[in-house]
Design an enzyme around this catalytic site. Structure first.
Site, PDB file in Angstrom:
ATOM      1  N   GLU A   1     -38.013  33.580 -66.310  1.00 17.57           N
ATOM      2  CA  GLU A   1     -37.331  34.234 -67.426  1.00 17.57           C
ATOM      3  C   GLU A   1     -37.277  35.735 -67.184  1.00 17.57           C
ATOM      4  O   GLU A   1     -38.275  36.351 -66.822  1.00 17.57           O
ATOM      5  CB  GLU A   1     -38.057  33.995 -68.759  1.00 17.57           C
ATOM      6  CG  GLU A   1     -38.015  32.578 -69.274  1.00 17.57           C
ATOM      7  CD  GLU A   1     -38.670  32.464 -70.658  1.00 17.57           C
ATOM      8  OE1 GLU A   1     -38.846  33.506 -71.332  1.00 17.57           O
ATOM      9  OE2 GLU A   1     -39.007  31.333 -71.054  1.00 17.57           O
TER      10      GLU A   1
ATOM     11  N   GLU B   1     -45.420  30.321 -72.281  1.00 19.08           N
ATOM     12  CA  GLU B   1     -46.110  31.586 -72.498  1.00 19.08           C
ATOM     13  C   GLU B   1     -47.423  31.447 -73.287  1.00 19.08           C
ATOM     14  O   GLU B   1     -47.576  31.983 -74.383  1.00 19.08           O
ATOM     15  CB  GLU B   1     -45.167  32.596 -73.163  1.00 19.08           C
ATOM     16  CG  GLU B   1     -43.930  32.866 -72.304  1.00 19.08           C
ATOM     17  CD  GLU B   1     -42.991  33.918 -72.877  1.00 19.08           C
ATOM     18  OE1 GLU B   1     -43.127  34.256 -74.070  1.00 19.08           O
ATOM     19  OE2 GLU B   1     -42.116  34.400 -72.134  1.00 19.08           O
TER      20      GLU B   1
END
Length: 431
Positions: free
Chosen positions: A227, A110
């Site tokens: 995710e 991320e």
């Protein structure tokens, strides 16, 4: 993981937490400016530190962004990558770069480089992705590589309106461009409706489908939902919120994924966050934690079974140079797998594919799965049958209405994940 038939995606670096993350790299770097204020401590759980003072926040954000073009930080990152890729697995003796238990590498979890503070962030992050992707591939050409980003779009992107908010435009990410380099093998996205304050099911599925359309139209690579999850407070685990709040989110997401896979679209799978393993008695469940006895786990298991059946129903392509292993069962005590490369060759042959599809359809209708392509398909949609009544490997009974093919004997014999719930009782050499 290997003993249980699992494949791993390993991330080289984390954007959020300090230990081994972006901010610690900056503090290690010999070419970065020396830190002039103490970094706030990380909070517990999945969140990162909170900075109340705006000047302190500006400092941390600007320093964080330097990671993507600081020479010292990049050299440290490369040293770490080399150490991991060249590490020897102490149980198997294999180097990580040669270990098939590893499915892929994430360059960074991320990544964020905030353009509201550093306008050059989009360019900085893209240059970093291209440089590090090439570096990883040079050291390890065998494993897949992806970025590890959530999948935000930059200003001016065709789907920028699909972002969860204006703040996402300033993250430094740009989905299609980030995944365009040849060293990036597949696209991956994350979706966090609770963290992003976009909690509707329609936003979650819309986020995934927007990316699916983009990989099909522009990127030209597979898409993994890397995710997703549903956050619950500690008290909600006992008051029915799992059934009312979490299960519908998982079910709607899996319905979208299964539909895409069934239609042979670009979305190839999903990973939920996260399996909550109670290592210590009495420890609190994590806010995204899914426990083995939760109703959500049954939804996960059902989804996994459907994806497994679909993935094993299509033999590996010849250019993949993999095996073609199928189940062979002569009695309840004699379960094994055998190598039948002609099955894979026939499937990818145009006439053979028609026969395979016809046999599968016959099996689903209750037949013995031995219809020929010409007999079942009429005008031979495979285009190469020439009207010959060739049988489709009638000695292999369909499993669950569908033939299952695996790339290795180990995969075929893996209990629960392969051809038999309890695994093989015999190796192929003993049949």
């Amino acid at each position: 993981a290997r003993l249980h038939g699992l494949r791993l995606i390993l991330s080289f670096c984390d954007n959020w937490k300090y230990p081994g993350g972006v901010d610690e790299y900056m503090d290690w770097s010999q070419t970065a400016p020396k830190r002039t204020q103490e970094r706030p401590p990380d909070e517990e759980g999945d969140s990162v530190f909170v900075v109340a003072d705006e000047a302190a926040k500006d400092y941390e954000v600007e320093r964080h962004a330097l990671f993507f073009n600081d020479t010292g930080a990049k050299e440290l990152y490369k040293e770490y990558v080399a150490a991991i890729v060249g590490r020897t697995n102490t149980r198997t003796g294999a180097l990580y770069r040669d270990d098939p238990t590893i499915l892929a590498w994430d360059l960074i979890n991320e990544p964020r480089c905030e353009t509201w503070k550093v306008p050059e962030c989009i360019t900085m992050m893209q240059s970093w992705i291209e440089e590090m992707g090439a570096y990883v591939k040079a050291l390890d050409p065998h494993h897949l590589v992806t970025v590890g980003a959530e999948g935000f779009w930059a200003p001016g992107a065709a789907r920028e309106e699909a972002n969860p908010g204006g703040w996402a435009l300033q993250s430094g990410q740009n989905f299609s461009v980030n995944h365009a380099p040849s060293t990036i093998d597949f696209a991956a996205i994350h979706v966090w409706p609770d963290n992003w304050e976009r909690t509707s099911e329609s936003f979650q599925t819309g986020w995934v489908m927007s990316h699916l359309r983009e990989v099909e139209e522009q990127v030209g690579k597979p898409l993994l939902l890397e995710e997703f999850g549903k956050k619950l407070a500690a008290a909600e685990y006992a008051n029915g919120s799992i059934l009312a709040k979490r299960d519908p989110i998982f079910q709607s997401m899996y319905t979208a994924v299964e539909g895409a896979i069934q239609a042979d679209r670009g979305l190839v799978g999903s990973l939920f966050w996260r399996w909550d393993v109670q290592v210590y008695a009495g420890s609190a469940v994590a806010d995204y934690g899914v426990r083995r006895f939760d109703s959500t786990f049954g939804i996960i298991a059902g989804h996994a079974a459907k994806v497994k059946a679909r993935s094993s129903a299509r033999p590996p392509r010849p250019e993949c140079h993999l095996g073609c292993w199928v189940r062979r069962k002569t009695s309840i005590f004699r379960r094994g797998c055998e190598h039948r490369p002609q099955i894979c060759a026939d499937y990818w042959d145009s006439a053979g594919m028609a026969e395979f599809n016809a046999a599968s359809a016959a099996a689903a209708a209750g037949s013995n799965g031995t219809l020929s392509a010409a007999g079942a398909a009429g005008d031979d949609p495979g285009g190469g049958g020439g009207g010959q009544q060739r049988q489709w490997h009638s000695d292999l009974p369909p499993v669950g209405k569908r033939l299952e093919v695996y790339p290795t004997e180990e995969a075929c014999c893996q209990p629960g994940l392969g051809a038999f719930a309890k695994g093989c009782s015999l190796t192929s050499s003993l049949f």
